[in-house]
Design an enzyme around this catalytic site. Structure first.
Site, PDB file in Angstrom:
ATOM      1  CD  GLN A 291    -128.352 -20.044 -33.176  1.00 18.32           C
ATOM      2  OE1 GLN A 291    -127.536 -20.323 -32.429  1.00 18.32           O
ATOM      3  NE2 GLN A 291    -128.932 -19.561 -34.286  1.00 18.32           N
TER       4      GLN A 291
ATOM      5  CG  HIS B  42    -126.059 -17.599 -28.355  1.00 18.42           C
ATOM      6  ND1 HIS B  42    -125.906 -17.998 -29.848  1.00 18.42           N
ATOM      7  CD2 HIS B  42    -126.416 -18.652 -27.100  1.00 18.42           C
ATOM      8  CE1 HIS B  42    -126.091 -19.306 -29.631  1.00 18.42           C
ATOM      9  NE2 HIS B  42    -126.615 -19.342 -28.291  1.00 18.42           N
TER      10      HIS B  42
ATOM     11  CB  CYS C 296    -117.194  -3.843 -11.709  1.00 20.84           C
ATOM     12  SG  CYS C 296    -117.675  -3.753 -10.564  1.00 20.84           S
TER      13      CYS C 296
HETATM   14  P1  OAD Z   1    -123.089 -19.578 -38.121  1.00 21.06           P
HETATM   15  O1  OAD Z   1    -122.556 -19.060 -39.134  1.00 21.06           O
HETATM   16  O2  OAD Z   1    -122.634 -21.203 -38.128  1.00 21.06           O
HETATM   17  O3  OAD Z   1    -124.435 -19.991 -39.820  1.00 21.06           O
HETATM   18  C1  OAD Z   1    -124.269 -18.812 -40.389  1.00 21.06           C
HETATM   19  C2  OAD Z   1    -125.663 -19.645 -41.269  1.00 21.06           C
HETATM   20  O4  OAD Z   1    -126.616 -18.511 -41.799  1.00 21.06           O
HETATM   21  C3  OAD Z   1    -125.340 -20.594 -42.315  1.00 21.06           C
HETATM   22  O5  OAD Z   1    -126.089 -21.648 -42.657  1.00 21.06           O
HETATM   23  C4  OAD Z   1    -125.508 -19.726 -43.354  1.00 21.06           C
HETATM   24  O6  OAD Z   1    -125.510 -20.598 -45.146  1.00 21.06           O
HETATM   25  C5  OAD Z   1    -126.683 -19.133 -43.387  1.00 21.06           C
HETATM   26  N1  OAD Z   1    -126.767 -17.388 -43.903  1.00 21.06           N
HETATM   27  C6  OAD Z   1    -125.469 -16.685 -44.723  1.00 21.06           C
HETATM   28  N2  OAD Z   1    -125.954 -15.616 -45.343  1.00 21.06           N
HETATM   29  C7  OAD Z   1    -127.125 -15.921 -45.744  1.00 21.06           C
HETATM   30  C8  OAD Z   1    -128.252 -15.311 -45.981  1.00 21.06           C
HETATM   31  N3  OAD Z   1    -128.411 -14.170 -46.526  1.00 21.06           N
HETATM   32  N4  OAD Z   1    -129.481 -15.270 -45.516  1.00 21.06           N
HETATM   33  C9  OAD Z   1    -129.851 -16.777 -45.195  1.00 21.06           C
HETATM   34  N5  OAD Z   1    -128.941 -17.748 -44.743  1.00 21.06           N
HETATM   35  C10 OAD Z   1    -128.257 -16.439 -44.693  1.00 21.06           C
HETATM   36  O7  OAD Z   1    -124.322 -18.846 -37.405  1.00 21.06           O
HETATM   37  P2  OAD Z   1    -125.219 -19.286 -36.215  1.00 21.06           P
HETATM   38  O8  OAD Z   1    -126.090 -20.770 -37.209  1.00 21.06           O
HETATM   39  O9  OAD Z   1    -126.261 -17.824 -35.653  1.00 21.06           O
HETATM   40  O10 OAD Z   1    -122.952 -17.782 -30.533  1.00 21.06           O
HETATM   41  O11 OAD Z   1    -123.807 -19.238 -34.959  1.00 21.06           O
HETATM   42  C11 OAD Z   1    -124.579 -19.870 -34.330  1.00 21.06           C
HETATM   43  C12 OAD Z   1    -123.544 -19.386 -32.421  1.00 21.06           C
HETATM   44  O12 OAD Z   1    -122.209 -20.220 -33.055  1.00 21.06           O
HETATM   45  C13 OAD Z   1    -123.495 -17.530 -33.088  1.00 21.06           C
HETATM   46  O13 OAD Z   1    -124.297 -17.766 -32.023  1.00 21.06           O
HETATM   47  C14 OAD Z   1    -122.102 -17.689 -31.862  1.00 21.06           C
HETATM   48  C15 OAD Z   1    -120.811 -18.796 -32.694  1.00 21.06           C
HETATM   49  O14 OAD Z   1    -119.951 -19.441 -31.743  1.00 21.06           O
HETATM   50  C16 OAD Z   1    -122.165 -17.621 -29.528  1.00 21.06           C
HETATM   51  O15 OAD Z   1    -122.049 -16.024 -29.610  1.00 21.06           O
HETATM   52  C17 OAD Z   1    -122.456 -17.553 -28.591  1.00 21.06           C
END
Ligand code: OAD
Length: 243
Positions: free
Chosen positions: A102, A120, A147
């Site tokens: 993502q 994404h 563009c």
């Molecule tokens: P989030 O910021 O929602 O979640 C990050 C996750 O990483 C959380 O569950 C944390 O507990 C975990 N975390 C933090 N540090 C860590 C580490 N060192 N090792 C393992 N886990 C760790 O990010 P995403 O789930 O990626 O969308 O968010 C999904 C989407 O929401 C993103 O792709 C973005 C955002 O809006 C777009 O850009 C379209």
């Protein structure tokens, strides 16, 4: 993090025939790229609706572009961490068949991953807000790029809130998920759809799920094996236990 869950996760990977991975912002946290949610998450300090929607860009392109230029510089100065490196090694060794991320950063690519789908988009990618023109930034640009074909503003080639994911990208993703008997989910809160439902596809066809995260998530109840810890520490340890 406990040794037993590391060993059991390694055994599940050894026993798998078609392993895919799903990563989120947490895997890049140890490379100093902020996540979106959680304590120092981007959406704690910035309003997503003012920065990451097509309407926001139409209303205030300078503000949105400035935010992306800041992130371009930040990501450019970061380097892949041991979690990205382990994932790339598993692809090279034939352990991992496909990686779905993502993340819009390029750290998986820089670590060496090639069987890789960015659901994404790519933060350095550019696409025209009017015509179909696409290109890629070589370095952060202070000014909004224009563009060369129709002179409209170019925008980052990422998926913003309210936008659907690219159909071709989704075909690739579902094709990989349907082949998978095991999915390893790393560093995602499992909140944003449709990515949050990818592990369910694997589970519904009888597959297994391993989750690596520093805390419990919306997906944890579905996991067959939960390894609690930082991705950059857990993944190299699992790798050491692979046969
Ligand atoms: P989030 O910021 O929602 O979640 C990050 C996750 O990483 C959380 O569950 C944390 O507990 C975990 N975390 C933090 N540090 C860590 C580490 N060192 N090792 C393992 N886990 C760790 O990010 P995403 O789930 O990626 O969308 O968010 C999904 C989407 O929401 C993103 O792709 C973005 C955002 O809006 C777009 O850009 C379209």
């Amino acid at each position: 993090m406990d040794e037993l869950s590391i060993q059991l996760a390694a055994k599940m990977i050894d026993d798998s025939e078609y392993l895919v991975a799903l990563t989120g912002a947490g895997i890049s946290r140890e490379s100093n790229i902020p996540t979106f949610r959680g304590e120092d998450g981007l959406w704690r300090n910035y309003n997503a609706m003012e920065l990451a929607t097509p309407e926001a860009y139409a209303n205030d392109p300078e503000l949105v572009w400035e935010w992306y230029t800041w992130r371009h510089g930040l990501i450019r100065d970061c380097t892949p961490n041991p979690a990205h490196m382990t994932i790339a090694k598993w692809e090279k060794d034939g352990v991992l068949k496909h990686l779905i991320t993502q993340n819009v950063d390029d750290l998986h690519y820089r670590a060496g991953s090639r069987k890789l789908t960015h659901v994404h988009g790519d933060i350095f990618g550019l696409k025209c807000t009017r015509c179909g023109y696409k290109s890629r930034l070589n370095e952060p640009s202070e000014d909004i790029p224009e563009c060369p074909e129709c002179y409209a503003n170019l925008r980052p080639d990422v998926v913003w809130f309210g936008e659907s994911l690219d159909a071709q990208v989704m075909n690739t993703v579902y094709d990989q998920l349907e082949r998978a008997d095991t999915i390893i989910v790393i560093g995602t809160s499992g909140i944003v759809q449709p990515a949050a439902s990818f592990p369910l596809v694997v589970k519904n066809q009888g597959g297994s799920m391993i989750e690596i995260n520093v805390e419990r998530t919306a997906l944890s109840n579905m996991a067959d094996m939960l390894v609690s810890g930082k991705a950059g520490e857990v993944l190299p340890l699992i790798d050491q236990h692979l046969l």
